[in-house]
Design a protein around this motif. Structure first.
Motif, PDB file in Angstrom:
ATOM      1  N   LEU A  65       0.808  -1.226   0.000  1.00  0.00           N
ATOM      2  CA  LEU A  65       0.000   0.000   0.000  1.00  0.00           C
ATOM      3  C   LEU A  65       0.839   1.272   0.000  1.00  0.00           C
ATOM      4  N   GLU A  66       2.121   1.147  -0.349  1.00  0.00           N
ATOM      5  CA  GLU A  66       2.992   2.322  -0.379  1.00  0.00           C
ATOM      6  C   GLU A  66       2.546   3.364  -1.395  1.00  0.00           C
ATOM      7  N   ASP A  67       1.812   2.936  -2.408  1.00  0.00           N
ATOM      8  CA  ASP A  67       1.401   3.868  -3.461  1.00  0.00           C
ATOM      9  C   ASP A  67       0.255   4.778  -3.036  1.00  0.00           C
ATOM     10  N   ILE A  68      -0.411   4.478  -1.940  1.00  0.00           N
ATOM     11  CA  ILE A  68      -1.573   5.269  -1.507  1.00  0.00           C
ATOM     12  C   ILE A  68      -1.106   6.552  -0.825  1.00  0.00           C
ATOM     13  N   MET A  69      -1.598   7.688  -1.292  1.00  0.00           N
ATOM     14  CA  MET A  69      -1.261   8.976  -0.706  1.00  0.00           C
ATOM     15  C   MET A  69      -2.424   9.571   0.095  1.00  0.00           C
ATOM     16  N   THR A  70      -3.629   9.085  -0.140  1.00  0.00           N
ATOM     17  CA  THR A  70      -4.802   9.585   0.575  1.00  0.00           C
ATOM     18  C   THR A  70      -4.722   9.192   2.050  1.00  0.00           C
ATOM     19  N   PRO A  71      -4.915  10.144   2.969  1.00  0.00           N
ATOM     20  CA  PRO A  71      -4.840   9.810   4.397  1.00  0.00           C
ATOM     21  C   PRO A  71      -5.927   8.818   4.804  1.00  0.00           C
ATOM     22  N   LEU A  72      -5.533   7.795   5.550  1.00  0.00           N
ATOM     23  CA  LEU A  72      -6.474   6.796   6.030  1.00  0.00           C
ATOM     24  C   LEU A  72      -5.886   6.165   7.289  1.00  0.00           C
ATOM     25  N   ASP A  73      -6.704   5.998   8.319  1.00  0.00           N
ATOM     26  CA  ASP A  73      -6.276   5.341   9.551  1.00  0.00           C
ATOM     27  C   ASP A  73      -6.708   3.878   9.511  1.00  0.00           C
ATOM     28  N   VAL A  74      -5.754   2.984   9.742  1.00  0.00           N
ATOM     29  CA  VAL A  74      -6.020   1.545   9.699  1.00  0.00           C
ATOM     30  C   VAL A  74      -5.405   0.895  10.938  1.00  0.00           C
ATOM     31  N   SER A  75      -6.200   0.108  11.668  1.00  0.00           N
ATOM     32  CA  SER A  75      -5.671  -0.623  12.824  1.00  0.00           C
ATOM     33  C   SER A  75      -5.619  -2.108  12.511  1.00  0.00           C
ATOM     34  N   VAL A  76      -4.529  -2.735  12.948  1.00  0.00           N
ATOM     35  CA  VAL A  76      -4.340  -4.174  12.764  1.00  0.00           C
ATOM     36  C   VAL A  76      -3.930  -4.729  14.124  1.00  0.00           C
ATOM     37  N   ILE A  77      -4.885  -5.301  14.842  1.00  0.00           N
ATOM     38  CA  ILE A  77      -4.674  -5.772  16.203  1.00  0.00           C
ATOM     39  C   ILE A  77      -5.003  -7.262  16.269  1.00  0.00           C
ATOM     40  N   GLY A  78      -4.108  -8.030  16.893  1.00  0.00           N
ATOM     41  CA  GLY A  78      -4.195  -9.487  16.816  1.00  0.00           C
ATOM     42  C   GLY A  78      -5.252 -10.148  17.665  1.00  0.00           C
ATOM     43  N   CYS A  79      -5.824  -9.459  18.659  1.00  0.00           N
ATOM     44  CA  CYS A  79      -6.804 -10.107  19.523  1.00  0.00           C
ATOM     45  C   CYS A  79      -7.834  -9.095  20.003  1.00  0.00           C
ATOM     46  N   VAL A  80      -8.750  -9.561  20.855  1.00  0.00           N
ATOM     47  CA  VAL A  80      -9.870  -8.724  21.283  1.00  0.00           C
ATOM     48  C   VAL A  80      -9.574  -7.874  22.508  1.00  0.00           C
ATOM     49  N   VAL A  81      -8.349  -7.936  23.037  1.00  0.00           N
ATOM     50  CA  VAL A  81      -8.040  -7.137  24.224  1.00  0.00           C
ATOM     51  C   VAL A  81      -8.130  -5.643  23.896  1.00  0.00           C
ATOM     52  N   ASN A  82      -7.361  -5.214  22.890  1.00  0.00           N
ATOM     53  CA  ASN A  82      -7.386  -3.805  22.480  1.00  0.00           C
ATOM     54  C   ASN A  82      -7.977  -3.602  21.093  1.00  0.00           C
ATOM     55  N   GLY A  83      -8.190  -4.693  20.373  1.00  0.00           N
ATOM     56  CA  GLY A  83      -8.645  -4.592  18.991  1.00  0.00           C
ATOM     57  C   GLY A  83      -9.908  -3.789  18.786  1.00  0.00           C
ATOM     58  N   PRO A  84     -11.010  -4.096  19.476  1.00  0.00           N
ATOM     59  CA  PRO A  84     -12.251  -3.356  19.253  1.00  0.00           C
ATOM     60  C   PRO A  84     -12.130  -1.869  19.585  1.00  0.00           C
ATOM     61  N   GLY A  85     -11.405  -1.549  20.669  1.00  0.00           N
ATOM     62  CA  GLY A  85     -11.251  -0.146  21.037  1.00  0.00           C
ATOM     63  C   GLY A  85     -10.517   0.649  19.986  1.00  0.00           C
ATOM     64  N   GLU A  86      -9.444   0.082  19.449  1.00  0.00           N
ATOM     65  CA  GLU A  86      -8.708   0.771  18.389  1.00  0.00           C
ATOM     66  C   GLU A  86      -9.533   0.849  17.109  1.00  0.00           C
ATOM     67  N   ALA A  87     -10.229  -0.237  16.787  1.00  0.00           N
ATOM     68  CA  ALA A  87     -10.988  -0.297  15.534  1.00  0.00           C
ATOM     69  C   ALA A  87     -12.114   0.731  15.485  1.00  0.00           C
ATOM     70  N   LYS A  88     -12.650   1.084  16.646  1.00  0.00           N
ATOM     71  CA  LYS A  88     -13.746   2.047  16.683  1.00  0.00           C
ATOM     72  C   LYS A  88     -13.295   3.473  16.381  1.00  0.00           C
ATOM     73  N   GLU A  89     -11.970   3.708  16.337  1.00  0.00           N
ATOM     74  CA  GLU A  89     -11.450   5.050  16.138  1.00  0.00           C
ATOM     75  C   GLU A  89     -10.832   5.259  14.758  1.00  0.00           C
ATOM     76  N   VAL A  90     -10.920   4.262  13.881  1.00  0.00           N
ATOM     77  CA  VAL A  90     -10.209   4.347  12.605  1.00  0.00           C
ATOM     78  C   VAL A  90     -11.156   4.133  11.432  1.00  0.00           C
ATOM     79  N   ASP A  91     -10.607   4.328  10.221  1.00  0.00           N
ATOM     80  CA  ASP A  91     -11.399   4.115   9.005  1.00  0.00           C
ATOM     81  C   ASP A  91     -11.625   2.631   8.737  1.00  0.00           C
ATOM     82  N   VAL A  92     -10.556   1.858   8.879  1.00  0.00           N
ATOM     83  CA  VAL A  92     -10.641   0.406   8.700  1.00  0.00           C
ATOM     84  C   VAL A  92      -9.902  -0.244   9.868  1.00  0.00           C
TER      85      VAL A  92
END
Length: 397
Positions: free
Chosen positions: A317-344
């Motif tokens: 995804l290095e070619d993408i210049m449009t700002p976008l917030d993406v979270s990649v979290i491996g489990c449900v401890v912090n995953g849902p909290g981070e995911a609720k604050e981002v685009d994807v």
């Protein structure tokens, strides 16, 4: 002489305390940093200073006489997001090839020149966007005057570049060794050259490889002049060590609101300098370019290969210049909290991983083809975001 009319920069402890006490400092909000007010200049089409975004630049390390190699590297830097590119021009032959290089690229070019004022005059004729010189090593006053006249006549700004490794001999003798005070005195000496000629279209750097020295020099200089400041920790080191050193030094200054353009000096591919520079500004919410990844370091709770997924996504995804917030979290401890604050957002789960779009649960993905599926979702969000922005522009016309 035009000196700063702005109030002195706040003491860092005061500024940092105010950030912690600010109730509006929340995840993914606008940056709470209050930038130093500076005079705005233009490097080609790129505004530097004032309310302009902090620009990111790098420097070619090819032989300037090799037009094809230099043009290729400049284009790589531009593709990575470089706002400005500096090119060393050590000889008159290099000045002529610089003119050919300039005609083949779009990004503004700064010519790095020392000692021979005739080189500066020639590249000014050939369309350079900025001259990096030190008036003190150009020579006699009439030579400095000739360079400044060429800059003024062609609408070209000047960058005064002071470096701890090349201080004037009398300053080395006066201070015994490079110090913040010596750097600032050198800068003010060069500035006085331009002030006497009533030339105010310049920016200044006071670089050192020592973080404490550079930070102290920039903080002092920021209170003395109104011109924009070019930040850098010179000769910072290799990719890893140089990134760490630059992030600490430049981060301290940027947190103070100091800095209008930056270069991360690395003994590495210059493209890496641009990537690190933008990541630095993104982390402080001072620029938004490309994807801002939030990813966990992974542990035994992960439900998919976080590190492998992140490495693949960053490369793809290095070619993408449009700002976008993406979270990649491996489990449900912090995953849902981070995911609720981002685009994807991707949260690891069993039997399937949960995808959030705009903060809301949207679909599930299995580990089979996870990277392919996630890339497709991210690119689709980028497409929709770009389309929405185009629609807004169309309605406003």
């Amino acid at each position: 002489a035009k000196r700063s009319t702005s109030p002195p920069v706040q003491a860092p402890t005061t500024l940092h305390a105010s950030l912690w006490e600010n109730d509006s400092v929340t995840m993914h909000a606008q940056s709470p940093i209050i930038r130093r007010k500076s005079r705005q200049i233009y490097v080609g089409k790129v505004p530097v200073g004032g309310d302009a975004p902090i620009s990111v630049q790098s420097m070619t390390n090819t032989d300037t006489l090799d037009v094809a190699a230099t043009v290729a590297q400049i284009r790589q830097l531009e593709a990575a997001g470089a706002d400005i590119v500096r090119v060393s021009v050590p000889t008159m032959d290099a000045a002529e090839t610089f003119g050919r290089i300039k005609r083949e690229v779009e990004v503004p070019l700064v010519a790095d020149i020392h000692f021979d004022y005739k080189i500066a005059l020639r590249v000014a004729e050939l369309g350079v966007d900025c001259l990096r010189i030190n008036p003190g090593n150009i020579g006699k006053e009439e030579r400095v005057r000739a360079v400044v006249s060429a800059a003024r006549d062609n609408g070209i700004p000047i960058r005064i570049g002071v470096n701890a490794g090349s201080l004037e001999k009398d300053l080395q003798k006066k201070y015994g060794e490079p110090t913040p005070e010596a750097l600032v005195e050198s800068a003010m000496r060069h500035i006085d050259h331009l002030d006497r000629l009533d030339f105010q279209e310049y920016k200044v750097s006071v670089k050192a490889s020592d973080v404490f020295m550079a930070v102290a020099a920039y903080r002092r200089l920021a209170t003395l002049i109104e011109q924009p400041l070019h930040l850098g920790i010179t000769e910072a080191g290799g990719l890893r060590s140089g990134t760490v050193k630059s992030s600490i030094g430049l981060g301290m200054l940027l947190m103070d609101g100091i800095g209008d353009t930056i270069r991360v000096s690395l003994a590495a591919d210059p493209v890496e300098e641009i990537k690190v520079g933008f990541d630095m500004l993104k982390s402080l919410r001072l620029r938004a370019k490309g994807i801002n990844f939030i990813a966990c370091p992974s542990c035994s709770r992960q439900n998919f290969d976080v590190i492998g997924t992140m490495n693949a996504l960053e490369e793809r995804l290095e070619d993408i210049m449009t700002p976008l917030d993406v979270s990649v979290i491996g489990c449900v401890v912090n995953g849902p909290g981070e995911a609720k604050e981002v685009d994807v957002g991707l949260t690891g789960g069993s039997p399937a991983n949960l995808v959030y779009i705009d903060g809301k649960p949207a679909s599930k993905l299995s580990n089979d083809n996870l990277v392919d599926d996630l890339e497709r979702l991210i690119r689709e969000r980028v497409r929709l975001k770009e389309q929405a922005e185009q629609d807004v522009i169309a309605r406003s016309q």
